[in-house]
Design a protein around this motif. Structure first.
Motif, mmCIF file in Angstrom:
data_model
loop_
_atom_site.group_PDB
_atom_site.id
_atom_site.type_symbol
_atom_site.label_atom_id
_atom_site.label_comp_id
_atom_site.label_asym_id
_atom_site.label_seq_id
_atom_site.Cartn_x
_atom_site.Cartn_y
_atom_site.Cartn_z
ATOM 1 N N LYS A 37 1.947 6.769 -6.825
ATOM 2 C CA LYS A 37 0.876 7.667 -7.261
ATOM 3 C C LYS A 37 1.216 9.130 -6.983
ATOM 4 N N SER A 38 1.773 9.398 -5.793
ATOM 5 C CA SER A 38 2.075 10.788 -5.410
ATOM 6 C C SER A 38 3.187 11.391 -6.258
ATOM 7 N N ASN A 58 0.916 4.161 -2.947
ATOM 8 C CA ASN A 58 0.717 5.587 -2.632
ATOM 9 C C ASN A 58 1.939 6.412 -3.013
ATOM 10 N N HIS A 59 3.119 5.856 -2.778
ATOM 11 C CA HIS A 59 4.369 6.551 -3.123
ATOM 12 C C HIS A 59 4.445 6.787 -4.636
ATOM 13 N N ASN A 89 0.835 -1.210 0.000
ATOM 14 C CA ASN A 89 0.000 0.000 0.000
ATOM 15 C C ASN A 89 0.869 1.258 0.000
ATOM 16 N N ASP A 90 1.949 1.242 0.814
ATOM 17 C CA ASP A 90 2.875 2.385 0.828
ATOM 18 C C ASP A 90 3.527 2.564 -0.543
#
Length: 416
Positions: free
Chosen positions: A25-26, A22-23, A18-19
């Motif tokens: 995507k950001s 998100n990493h 999940n991290d």
């Protein structure tokens, strides 16, 4: 960029999925086309498969910014990636795999109209993705596209494995829409129809009709139309809206030319039951010709015409033990009825016997046919034994020893 890739790689190795997502995507929201290309090359060189997957998704999201001269390159890179790594994808990334597969397949389908090789490659690739991810029997976002590509490429036998599956669930790790499900059932049902696998046709078209949704999709309505015709062809019966269909389905189909199909089915079954005539059915078929053409159901309508007489004959076999050719033609309203019934007997569609001398057809059901065959076999054996006994008696009667013994025995009996 290198720090970004190194951090992403570390998160993946530590199974912080999940991290990791998100990493990525950001950091990839505002990338330029050149930066996307660079990130792709770095992810491939460092063998960070999930990052490559997400970067390819990003590339296809902005594929319109890519010059036409580079489109072929990205199609080939995506194809190689999908075939090479789909079996290794972690469940956390499965939705990105299907998202990428969907974009790749849709682009290939569009290009395939002018260059068919692209659509054929896409069908092969998407089948590989389903096979390696073990999702053949679970509905995914790309199932409908695989079936659609198969119809477009006319490579239907490659879809038999999918066609023979019982679909009881959708893939939990991918976002499958109701429309994708309905389209899949309709397309794969059409594949089964072309291959004349009518049991699977009924299975998939019924699923398309009964699929719960906020609005009735046109594919569900087209499935209903085809179901009406298929039931006339296979069973000679009238098809009705299934009990599990959405409550609005019955009222909606009345406004989409479905009344023509229902009217045809009604006239067809009335003729089979002896309450209507053949001419009414054929005249209505010609009258509604425009609707069959618009719906592209002319092929099925031709089969309905052929099935009309056959189902009438099948009905007659349950009522009469025998009919003269003259009576048969009168009952079916068909001059070539004797030829049709002969072919039906030859093809074992019905059981019976043609008596050419008396111009009569004799009907019997399968059980009676078995009994008749058994009796004929016993009679033939009995005749053989009788002939053997008679030949033996002749030999015995000509034997002088037997005659002397017979006379001696008769003399003793008289003395007694």
């Amino acid at each position: 960029m290198d720090d970004f890739c190194s951090k992403a790689s570390k998160m993946f190795k530590e199974e912080k999925y999940n991290d990791f997502i998100n990493h990525v995507k950001s950091k990839t929201k505002q990338l330029t086309s050149d930066e996307i290309d660079y990130l792709y090359n770095v992810s491939v060189s460092k063998n960070i498969m999930p990052l490559t997957l997400m970067i390819l998704n990003l590339r296809w999201k902005y594929i319109k910014k890519v010059p036409d001269s580079q489109l072929d390159k990205w199609l080939n890179l995506t194809q190689d990636f999908l075939i090479g790594v789909s079996s290794e994808v972690n469940p956390s990334f499965i939705k990105y795999l299907f998202r990428l597969s969907l974009k790749f397949g849709e682009a290939s389908f569009e290009i395939g109209h002018s260059m068919p090789d692209y659509s054929r490659k896409a069908q092969f690739t998407l089948l590989q993705v389903l096979d390696r991810s073990n999702k053949i029997s679970e509905i995914t976002p790309i199932h409908y596209l695989v079936a659609k590509l198969g119809l477009f490429n006319k490579k239907l036998y490659e879809l038999e494995r999918i066609m023979n599956c019982s679909f009881l669930q959708v893939c939990s790790n991918s976002k499958v829409t109701g429309v994708q499900c309905v389209l899949f059932f309709y397309y794969i049902g059409s594949v089964a129809l072309i291959l004349k696998n009518y049991s699977r046709v009924n299975y998939f078209y019924e699923l398309a009709i009964c699929m719960p949704s906020k609005s009735i999709h046109i594919a569900s309505i087209e499935s209903f139309k085809k179901q009406v015709l298929i039931h006339l062809i296979t069973d000679g019966s009238q098809y009705h809206v299934p009990r599990l269909a959405p409550s609005r389905f019955s009222s909606i189909v009345r406004h989409h030319s479905c009344e023509h199909y229902s009217k045809l089915a009604s006239l067809f079954t009335e003729y089979i039951r002896g309450k209507g005539d053949k001419e009414s059915v054929l005249s209505y078929i010609n009258k509604a010709k425009t609707f069959w053409i618009i719906d592209k159901n002319e092929g099925l309508i031709k089969k309905v015409k052929t099935a009309l007489i056959k189902h009438k004959i099948k009905k007659l076999t349950k009522v009469y033990a025998s009919l003269t050719f003259k009576q048969l033609k009168k009952e079916t309203e068909e001059e070539k009825a004797d030829e049709i019934v002969t072919k039906m007997i030859e093809n074992r569609e019905i059981t019976g016997k043609i008596d050419r001398k008396n111009e009569t057809v004799i009907f019997y059901d399968v059980e009676n046919q078995v009994a008749v065959d058994e009796i004929q076999d016993v009679c033939e054996d009995l005749m053989k034994y009788t002939e053997q006994v008679e030949s033996r008696l002749k030999d015995v009667n000509l034997d002088t020893r037997y005659l002397k013994q017979l006379l001696f025995t008769e003399g003793l009996n008289k003395d007694r």
